[in-house]
Scaffold this active site. Structure first.
Site, short mmCIF file in Angstrom:
data_model
loop_
_atom_site.label_atom_id
_atom_site.label_comp_id
_atom_site.label_asym_id
_atom_site.label_seq_id
_atom_site.Cartn_x
_atom_site.Cartn_y
_atom_site.Cartn_z
N HIS A 187 4.25 5.77 13.30
CA HIS A 187 4.34 6.65 12.19
C HIS A 187 3.56 7.21 11.23
O HIS A 187 3.57 7.72 10.26
CB HIS A 187 5.38 5.97 11.31
CG HIS A 187 4.82 4.61 10.49
ND1 HIS A 187 4.16 4.84 9.47
CD2 HIS A 187 4.68 3.53 10.79
CE1 HIS A 187 3.77 3.47 9.10
NE2 HIS A 187 4.01 2.83 9.71
N GLU A 228 -0.12 -9.03 -1.15
CA GLU A 228 -0.77 -8.39 -0.01
C GLU A 228 -2.12 -7.77 -0.78
O GLU A 228 -2.24 -6.24 -0.23
CB GLU A 228 0.04 -7.60 0.90
CG GLU A 228 -0.71 -7.52 2.53
CD GLU A 228 0.36 -6.59 3.36
OE1 GLU A 228 0.00 -5.35 3.17
OE2 GLU A 228 0.90 -7.18 4.03
N HIS A 281 10.67 6.19 14.69
CA HIS A 281 10.61 6.13 13.21
C HIS A 281 11.50 7.16 12.85
O HIS A 281 11.44 8.13 13.39
CB HIS A 281 9.08 6.18 12.78
CG HIS A 281 8.74 6.09 11.31
ND1 HIS A 281 9.45 6.91 10.15
CD2 HIS A 281 8.41 4.90 10.50
CE1 HIS A 281 9.14 6.23 9.23
NE2 HIS A 281 8.53 5.13 9.02
N ARG A 302 0.82 9.06 8.88
CA ARG A 302 0.44 10.19 8.40
C ARG A 302 -1.01 10.87 9.16
O ARG A 302 -1.00 12.02 9.42
CB ARG A 302 0.43 10.19 6.88
CG ARG A 302 1.71 10.34 6.22
CD ARG A 302 1.65 10.48 4.64
NE ARG A 302 2.67 11.23 4.14
CZ ARG A 302 4.01 10.52 3.95
NH1 ARG A 302 4.12 9.36 4.33
NH2 ARG A 302 5.22 11.29 3.54
N ASP A 349 0.53 -1.19 -0.16
CA ASP A 349 0.11 0.01 0.15
C ASP A 349 0.59 1.14 0.06
O ASP A 349 0.15 2.30 0.29
CB ASP A 349 -1.03 -0.07 1.17
CG ASP A 349 -0.32 -0.03 2.59
OD1 ASP A 349 1.02 -0.07 2.45
OD2 ASP A 349 -0.63 -0.22 3.39
N GLU A 353 -2.67 5.12 2.51
CA GLU A 353 -2.52 3.70 1.95
C GLU A 353 -3.57 2.98 1.31
O GLU A 353 -3.80 2.15 0.61
CB GLU A 353 -1.97 2.97 3.19
CG GLU A 353 -0.59 3.38 3.74
CD GLU A 353 -0.20 4.48 4.35
OE1 GLU A 353 -1.18 5.05 4.95
OE2 GLU A 353 0.81 4.84 4.72
C1 UD1 Z 1 6.01 5.20 4.40
C2 UD1 Z 1 4.89 4.71 3.81
C3 UD1 Z 1 3.85 4.27 4.59
C4 UD1 Z 1 4.40 2.84 5.30
C5 UD1 Z 1 5.81 3.72 6.39
C6 UD1 Z 1 6.43 2.28 6.82
C7 UD1 Z 1 3.91 6.14 1.78
C8 UD1 Z 1 3.21 6.98 1.35
N1 UD1 Z 1 4.16 5.90 3.09
O1 UD1 Z 1 5.85 6.23 5.30
O2 UD1 Z 1 2.62 3.69 4.19
O3 UD1 Z 1 3.65 2.28 6.33
O4 UD1 Z 1 6.65 4.09 5.16
O5 UD1 Z 1 7.51 2.67 7.51
O6 UD1 Z 1 4.35 5.22 0.86
N2 UD1 Z 1 13.39 8.62 6.64
C9 UD1 Z 1 14.52 8.51 6.81
N3 UD1 Z 1 15.52 7.39 6.59
C10 UD1 Z 1 14.72 6.06 6.48
C11 UD1 Z 1 13.24 6.17 6.26
C12 UD1 Z 1 12.44 7.77 6.21
O7 UD1 Z 1 15.41 9.42 7.24
O8 UD1 Z 1 15.12 4.89 6.25
C13 UD1 Z 1 12.59 9.91 6.84
C14 UD1 Z 1 12.95 10.88 5.62
O9 UD1 Z 1 13.20 11.94 5.87
C15 UD1 Z 1 11.71 10.72 4.71
C16 UD1 Z 1 10.66 10.62 5.95
O10 UD1 Z 1 11.15 9.93 6.75
O11 UD1 Z 1 11.35 11.76 3.96
C17 UD1 Z 1 9.47 9.97 5.36
O12 UD1 Z 1 9.46 8.87 4.99
P1 UD1 Z 1 8.17 8.24 3.72
O13 UD1 Z 1 8.59 7.15 3.11
O14 UD1 Z 1 7.74 9.59 2.87
O15 UD1 Z 1 7.03 8.10 4.69
P2 UD1 Z 1 6.88 7.10 5.84
O16 UD1 Z 1 6.31 8.08 7.00
O17 UD1 Z 1 8.28 6.72 6.27
N1 UDP Z 2 10.01 -3.16 12.66
C1 UDP Z 2 11.26 -3.30 12.51
N2 UDP Z 2 12.25 -2.30 13.38
C2 UDP Z 2 11.52 -1.33 14.32
C3 UDP Z 2 9.95 -1.28 13.95
C4 UDP Z 2 9.32 -2.09 13.34
O1 UDP Z 2 12.12 -4.11 12.14
O2 UDP Z 2 12.29 -0.67 14.83
C5 UDP Z 2 9.16 -3.90 11.64
C6 UDP Z 2 8.08 -4.54 12.18
O3 UDP Z 2 8.44 -5.88 12.77
C7 UDP Z 2 7.04 -4.74 10.90
C8 UDP Z 2 7.62 -3.82 10.13
O4 UDP Z 2 8.68 -3.07 10.60
O5 UDP Z 2 7.65 -6.12 10.28
C9 UDP Z 2 6.56 -2.85 10.20
O6 UDP Z 2 6.98 -1.61 9.63
P1 UDP Z 2 6.40 0.00 9.88
O7 UDP Z 2 5.40 -0.01 11.11
O8 UDP Z 2 7.28 1.00 9.69
O9 UDP Z 2 5.13 0.17 8.57
P2 UDP Z 2 3.79 -0.60 8.43
O10 UDP Z 2 3.59 -1.98 8.68
O11 UDP Z 2 2.79 0.07 9.38
O12 UDP Z 2 3.46 -0.20 6.86
#
Ligand code: UD1
Ligand code: UDP
Length: 373
Positions: free
Chosen positions: A214, A119, A247, A216, A97, A133
């Site tokens: 985390h 999924e 996160h 949005r 998603d 999502e």
């Molecule tokens: C994204 C996904 C969400 C998913 C989540 C899992 C979308 C719209 N959102 O949200 O569905 O549940 O990932 O965690 O696809 N950042 C870092 N390092 C990283 C990752 C993120 O610095 O390794 C920071 C960056 O500043 C980045 C921000 O987090 O710009 C947001 O990342 P983004 O992928 O846009 O959104 P998530 O909130 O992580």
């Molecule tokens: N997870 C991880 N390390 C962490 C927190 C979560 O490996 O510190 C794993 C968790 O077990 C799960 C996945 O990350 O498999 C969930 O990711 P997240 O919550 O970022 O995204 P979502 O599932 O909500 O899309």
């Protein structure tokens, strides 16, 4: 030979596609390659390292402060260029998603490439929750060719939307395959944790509550309420620790650090490597989260999960009794956790292990289906 490209970009997609990607790499009748968009960089690299995966292509799109349009644009044009200039597969596999999932599907659709959606069929029924999502899932289902749906409910959702039955394959959830991979690595969870990011409290027998968040739709007021609830709980229950791998999104980091940094029994730590997080879940008292994936993992581990959301696309875990929705409301979060601390009977009821997501053979089913195409 069939050319198949597996694409993922964020931590949860990586965790749930890793075993599939590794198996497809081993198939001699499939020419398989892996592309990461790196919508996440650090959190994705943790997963690649753990599963020992070297991607064939890396779009490296993450930028700090990226918004949804930025991510969509970069993934869409990055995938277009890959298909046009570098490698055009017959089938693209995407997961779940995220924006990586949606924009890759769109690029594949434009390029006339078949799409396999892993999924598929999860729904809350509310396009704005979770945001974006739910909309991503609905949009992808309209253009996907094959739908790998985890549960009966997910299959029904797709049929209700007019997806042809022969295009839907019920597989269970690949997260169970990943959990099995990790359980094997941790030798049934008995091995001592190796990660230095986890505080010593895991070794000293104090009970702890594991937290992630985390979403949005919780940014802003939602996160302030969530952090205020954790603060109140930490002050009231000083025999418990609260372990929170935060996160990396700055919209999460800021309120969490501002409200929770000074509390002695709240441990704000870096995102954990997946195997360490699974270990932490297994040894926690309960899990407080808004994550999608955690809702699927914790029932199998027999851990009560309180979900800080108003809706869930995973009703199976709620029906199984291990997951309960508490929203992002401070009072509901506090009473939800406190009840589980004070009421042993309730705690025991929610701690029974159930696994509505299959036997960990989802990857095999998907590979078999692709081989028979
Ligand atoms: C994204 C996904 C969400 C998913 C989540 C899992 C979308 C719209 N959102 O949200 O569905 O549940 O990932 O965690 O696809 N950042 C870092 N390092 C990283 C990752 C993120 O610095 O390794 C920071 C960056 O500043 C980045 C921000 O987090 O710009 C947001 O990342 P983004 O992928 O846009 O959104 P998530 O909130 O992580
Ligand atoms: N997870 C991880 N390390 C962490 C927190 C979560 O490996 O510190 C794993 C968790 O077990 C799960 C996945 O990350 O498999 C969930 O990711 P997240 O919550 O970022 O995204 P979502 O599932 O909500 O899309």
């Amino acid at each position: 030979m069939k050319k198949v490209l597996t694409v993922f970009g964020t931590r949860p997609e990586g965790i749930k596609m890793a075993v599939l990607a590794k198996e497809l790499n081993e198939e001699k009748y499939i020419d398989h390659k892996i592309c990461v968009t790196a919508q996440h960089r650090d959190m994705l690299d943790q997963v690649l390292e753990l599963f020992d995966i070297t991607p064939d292509f890396d779009l490296d799109i993450m930028q700090h402060g990226q918004d949804l349009t930025d991510v969509t644009n970069r993934v869409l044009s990055g995938m277009r260029d890959l298909f046009k200039n570098t490698w055009k597969p017959d089938l693209v596999l995407i997961h779940g998603d995220t924006t990586t999932c949606f924009a890759t599907a769109l690029a594949a659709f434009y390029a006339g490439i078949k799409i396999g959606h892993v999924e598929a069929g999860l729904r809350t029924g509310d396009l704005r929750s979770p945001f974006p999502e739910e909309a991503n899932r609905v949009l992808v289902s309209r253009i996907a060719t094959y739908h790998f749906a985890p549960t009966v409910k997910n299959v029904e959702n797709l049929l209700d939307e007019g997806v042809m039955e022969e295009r839907i394959i019920q597989t269970g959830n690949t997260v169970i395959d990943s959990l099995k991979f990790i359980a094997h690595k941790l030798e049934g969870f008995s091995e001592k944790i190796r990660n230095t990011g986890l505080p010593d409290l895991l070794e000293n027998g104090r009970k702890f509550i594991l937290i992630t968040g985390h979403r949005r739709e919780n940014f802003g007021d939602g996160f302030i309420h969530i952090c205020a609830a954790i603060k109140e709980l930490a002050i009231t229950n000083n025999t418990f620790d609260f372990v929170y791998p935060v996160h990396m999104n700055p919209n999460v980091q800021k309120p969490v650090r501002e409200i929770l940094a000074e509390l002695p029994n709240v441990h704000l730590i870096k995102p954990l490597q997946y195997e360490d997080f699974v270990y932490a879940m297994k040894h926690s008292y309960l899990v407080l989260t808004d994550s999608g994936g955690v809702q699927e993992e914790a029932p199998g581990l027999g851990k009560p999960v309180l979900v800080m959301r108003d809706t869930t696309e995973r009703p199976e875990a709620v029906e199984a009794g291990t997951v309960r929705l508490v929203g992002a409301d401070k009072g509901n979060i506090v009473s939800g956790v406190q009840n589980l601390i004070d009421d042993q009977e309730l705690y025991d009821q929610m701690s029974e292990a159930h696994n509505p997501y299959g036997e960990g053979d989802s990857v095999r089913k998907i590979v078999k289906f692709i081989l028979e195409l």
